[in-house]
Scaffold this motif. Structure first.
Motif, PDB file in Angstrom:
ATOM      1  N   ALA A 135       0.825  -1.203   0.000  1.00  0.00           N
ATOM      2  CA  ALA A 135       0.000   0.000   0.000  1.00  0.00           C
ATOM      3  C   ALA A 135       0.861   1.255   0.000  1.00  0.00           C
ATOM      4  N   THR A 136       1.972   1.228   0.728  1.00  0.00           N
ATOM      5  CA  THR A 136       2.880   2.369   0.773  1.00  0.00           C
ATOM      6  C   THR A 136       3.484   2.643  -0.595  1.00  0.00           C
ATOM      7  N   VAL A 137       3.961   1.594  -1.251  1.00  0.00           N
ATOM      8  CA  VAL A 137       4.618   1.754  -2.549  1.00  0.00           C
ATOM      9  C   VAL A 137       3.632   2.210  -3.623  1.00  0.00           C
ATOM     10  N   THR A 138       2.500   1.538  -3.712  1.00  0.00           N
ATOM     11  CA  THR A 138       1.576   1.815  -4.818  1.00  0.00           C
ATOM     12  C   THR A 138       0.873   3.164  -4.690  1.00  0.00           C
ATOM     13  N   SER A 139       0.772   3.701  -3.483  1.00  0.00           N
ATOM     14  CA  SER A 139       0.107   4.997  -3.303  1.00  0.00           C
ATOM     15  C   SER A 139       1.059   6.174  -3.409  1.00  0.00           C
ATOM     16  N   MET A 163      11.498  -3.990   4.363  1.00  0.00           N
ATOM     17  CA  MET A 163      11.068  -2.912   3.466  1.00  0.00           C
ATOM     18  C   MET A 163      11.952  -1.673   3.605  1.00  0.00           C
ATOM     19  N   ALA A 164      12.290  -1.311   4.848  1.00  0.00           N
ATOM     20  CA  ALA A 164      13.062  -0.093   5.082  1.00  0.00           C
ATOM     21  C   ALA A 164      14.464  -0.179   4.480  1.00  0.00           C
ATOM     22  N   TYR A 165      15.087  -1.322   4.617  1.00  0.00           N
ATOM     23  CA  TYR A 165      16.442  -1.481   4.102  1.00  0.00           C
ATOM     24  C   TYR A 165      16.459  -2.094   2.700  1.00  0.00           C
ATOM     25  N   GLY A 166      15.276  -2.387   2.171  1.00  0.00           N
ATOM     26  CA  GLY A 166      15.150  -2.918   0.820  1.00  0.00           C
ATOM     27  C   GLY A 166      14.499  -1.911  -0.109  1.00  0.00           C
ATOM     28  N   PRO A 167      13.209  -2.053  -0.402  1.00  0.00           N
ATOM     29  CA  PRO A 167      12.552  -1.200  -1.396  1.00  0.00           C
ATOM     30  C   PRO A 167      12.468   0.282  -1.053  1.00  0.00           C
ATOM     31  N   TYR A 168      12.558   0.654   0.239  1.00  0.00           N
ATOM     32  CA  TYR A 168      12.422   2.060   0.614  1.00  0.00           C
ATOM     33  C   TYR A 168      13.726   2.844   0.486  1.00  0.00           C
ATOM     34  N   THR A 169      14.832   2.175   0.176  1.00  0.00           N
ATOM     35  CA  THR A 169      16.139   2.837   0.132  1.00  0.00           C
ATOM     36  C   THR A 169      16.948   2.384  -1.070  1.00  0.00           C
ATOM     37  N   VAL A 226      17.298   7.567   0.859  1.00  0.00           N
ATOM     38  CA  VAL A 226      15.901   7.193   1.052  1.00  0.00           C
ATOM     39  C   VAL A 226      15.121   7.641  -0.172  1.00  0.00           C
ATOM     40  N   ASN A 227      14.492   6.693  -0.850  1.00  0.00           N
ATOM     41  CA  ASN A 227      13.787   7.015  -2.086  1.00  0.00           C
ATOM     42  C   ASN A 227      12.367   7.508  -1.800  1.00  0.00           C
ATOM     43  N   ALA A 228      11.594   7.707  -2.869  1.00  0.00           N
ATOM     44  CA  ALA A 228      10.242   8.245  -2.722  1.00  0.00           C
ATOM     45  C   ALA A 228       9.354   7.328  -1.886  1.00  0.00           C
ATOM     46  N   GLY A 261       8.801   3.529   9.389  1.00  0.00           N
ATOM     47  CA  GLY A 261       9.157   4.936   9.453  1.00  0.00           C
ATOM     48  C   GLY A 261      10.299   5.201  10.411  1.00  0.00           C
ATOM     49  N   ILE A 262      10.324   4.474  11.533  1.00  0.00           N
ATOM     50  CA  ILE A 262      11.421   4.631  12.499  1.00  0.00           C
ATOM     51  C   ILE A 262      12.750   4.231  11.859  1.00  0.00           C
ATOM     52  N   PHE A 263      12.761   3.120  11.137  1.00  0.00           N
ATOM     53  CA  PHE A 263      13.997   2.673  10.475  1.00  0.00           C
ATOM     54  C   PHE A 263      14.459   3.705   9.444  1.00  0.00           C
ATOM     55  N   VAL A 264      13.525   4.188   8.632  1.00  0.00           N
ATOM     56  CA  VAL A 264      13.866   5.190   7.617  1.00  0.00           C
ATOM     57  C   VAL A 264      14.347   6.476   8.278  1.00  0.00           C
ATOM     58  N   ASN A 265      13.671   6.891   9.346  1.00  0.00           N
ATOM     59  CA  ASN A 265      14.051   8.098  10.072  1.00  0.00           C
ATOM     60  C   ASN A 265      15.479   8.000  10.592  1.00  0.00           C
TER      61      ASN A 265
END
Length: 285
Positions: A46-50, A128-134, A144-146, A226-230
Motif C-alpha cells: 500500500a505504501t509503494v503503490t500509493s 522494506m526499510a532497508y530494501g525497497p524504501y532505500t 531514502v527514495n520516494a 518509518g522509524i527505520f527510515v528516520n
C-alpha cells in the motif's frame, strides 16, 4: 459457490475460536508471526503503490489505491491459517459465548498472537526499510527514495495524536477499523471456495484502509518502517521526525488502537452477533 446462512457463520466463528484457544503457545506465536508479516506485506504494498498518486489524482484516489491492495495480508492470513490478533478479538470471545471456554484461554490467545504479530510486522518493516524504501551505492551510502519518504510520512502521521480530542479520534478510528476487519472475517467464513473468501474479505478491508481507520497490527509495520527510515536520514536531515520513536509508537498510537480494536471486534461484532443469533445457535446443537 456455497453460501452459509448467518446463523451458521456465527456458529463457525465460535468453532474457529475454540480451535484457536486450544493451540500451544509456541504455535500461537508462530502463526502470529506469519500473520504479522502478511499484514505488513499488504502495508508495504500500500505504501509503494500509493506513492505520488495524490499529486496527480488527489488524496481520495490515493486512499483508494492503498485500500485496493492492502487486503492481500488478511486474505493470505485466512486462507493459510495464520493468526491475527484483531480477528481473534472477535473469534475467541465468540467461542467463549458459544462453547463456554474460559476468558483466561481467550486472554492467553490474545497475548501470544499479539507478540507473534508484533515480531512478524517489525521483521517485515525492516526488510522494506532497508530494501525497497532505500537505495545504496557501492560505498554503502544510503539514499531514502520516494517510497521511503512516503513510509516516513505515514509513520509521522500515526504518532501525531497528542491531546484528548486527538486520542478520542484515534480510539474511534480503531473501533471502526476492527468492526470492518471482523465483518471481513465473517464474510471469509461464509464462503467455502477461495474466490468467495477473496471477495468477502477484500471489500471490508478496502473500506477500512481507504477510510483512514487505524489497525494496531498494520501500525506495527507502518510505524517501525518509518522509524527505520528516520534513523537512516539522521537528525541533520530536513525530513527527520524528532518525535518518531519506539516509545511514541506505543504511547501515541498502538496502545490505544489495540484497545479500540478490541472494542470494535468484541463488542460491535462478537457480542452483537451472539445476542442476535444465540437462540438459533442453541437450536443447531
Amino acid at each position: 459457490m456455497v453460501f452459509h446462512p448467518p446463523v451458521q457463520i456465527v456458529a463457525k466463528a465460535g468453532d474457529a475460536g475454540k480451535y484457536k484457544v486450544g493451540l500451544p503457545a509456541w504455535n500461537m506465536i508462530m502463526r502470529g508471526f506469519m500473520s504479522g508479516a502478511y499484514i505488513a506485506m499488504g502495508a508495504g504494498l500500500a505504501t509503494v503503490t500509493s506513492t505520488g498518486v495524490a499529486d496527480f489524482l488527489g488524496p481520495g484516489f490515493a486512499a483508494l489505491v492503498r485500500g485496493a491492495v492492502f487486503p492481500v495480508g488478511l486474505i493470505i492470513t485466512i486462507l493459510t491459517g495464520a493468526e491475527l490478533f484483531t480477528g481473534d478479538a472477535m473469534l475467541a470471545p465468540m467461542a467463549a459465548f458459544i462453547h463456554k471456554i474460559s476468558w483466561m484461554q481467550v486472554l492467553n490467545l490474545w497475548v501470544w498472537v499479539y507478540i507473534g504479530n508484533f515480531i512478524g510486522s517489525v521483521v517485515y518493516a525492516y526488510i522494506m526499510a532497508y530494501g525497497p524504501y532505500t537505495s545504496w551505492d557501492a560505498a554503502g551510502a544510503v539514499t531514502v527514495n520516494a517510497f521511503g519518504m512516503t513510509a516516513l510520512g505515514i509513520a509521522k502521521g500515526k504518532v501525531s495524536y497528542v491531546g484528548g480530542a486527538a486520542m478520542w479520534s484515534l480510539f474511534l478510528k480503531a473501533i471502526g477499523c476492527n468492526w470492518l476487519v471482523n465483518l471481513a472475517v465473517l464474510l471469509g467464513i461464509c464462503a467455502d471456495d477461495a474466490v468467495g473468501k477473496f471477495f468477502g474479505i477484500w471489500f471490508p478491508i478496502m473500506a477500512f484502509v481507504s477510510s483512514g481507520l487505524e489497525h494496531s497490527i498494520a501500525n506495527m509495520m507502518f510505524i517501525p518502517a518509518g522509524i527505520f527510515v528516520n534513523g537512516l536520514l539522521g537528525p541533520e536531515h530536513a525530513s527527520y521526525v524528532a518525535n518518531l520513536s519506539w516509545v511514541t509508537m506505543w504511547t501515541n498510537n498502538v496502545i490505544l488502537v489495540t484497545i479500540g480494536n478490541i472494542v470494535g471486534g468484541l463488542l460491535f461484532v462478537g457480542v452483537i452477533y451472539w445476542v442476535a443469533f444465540r437462540k438459533e445457535i442453541a437450536a443447531l446443537k
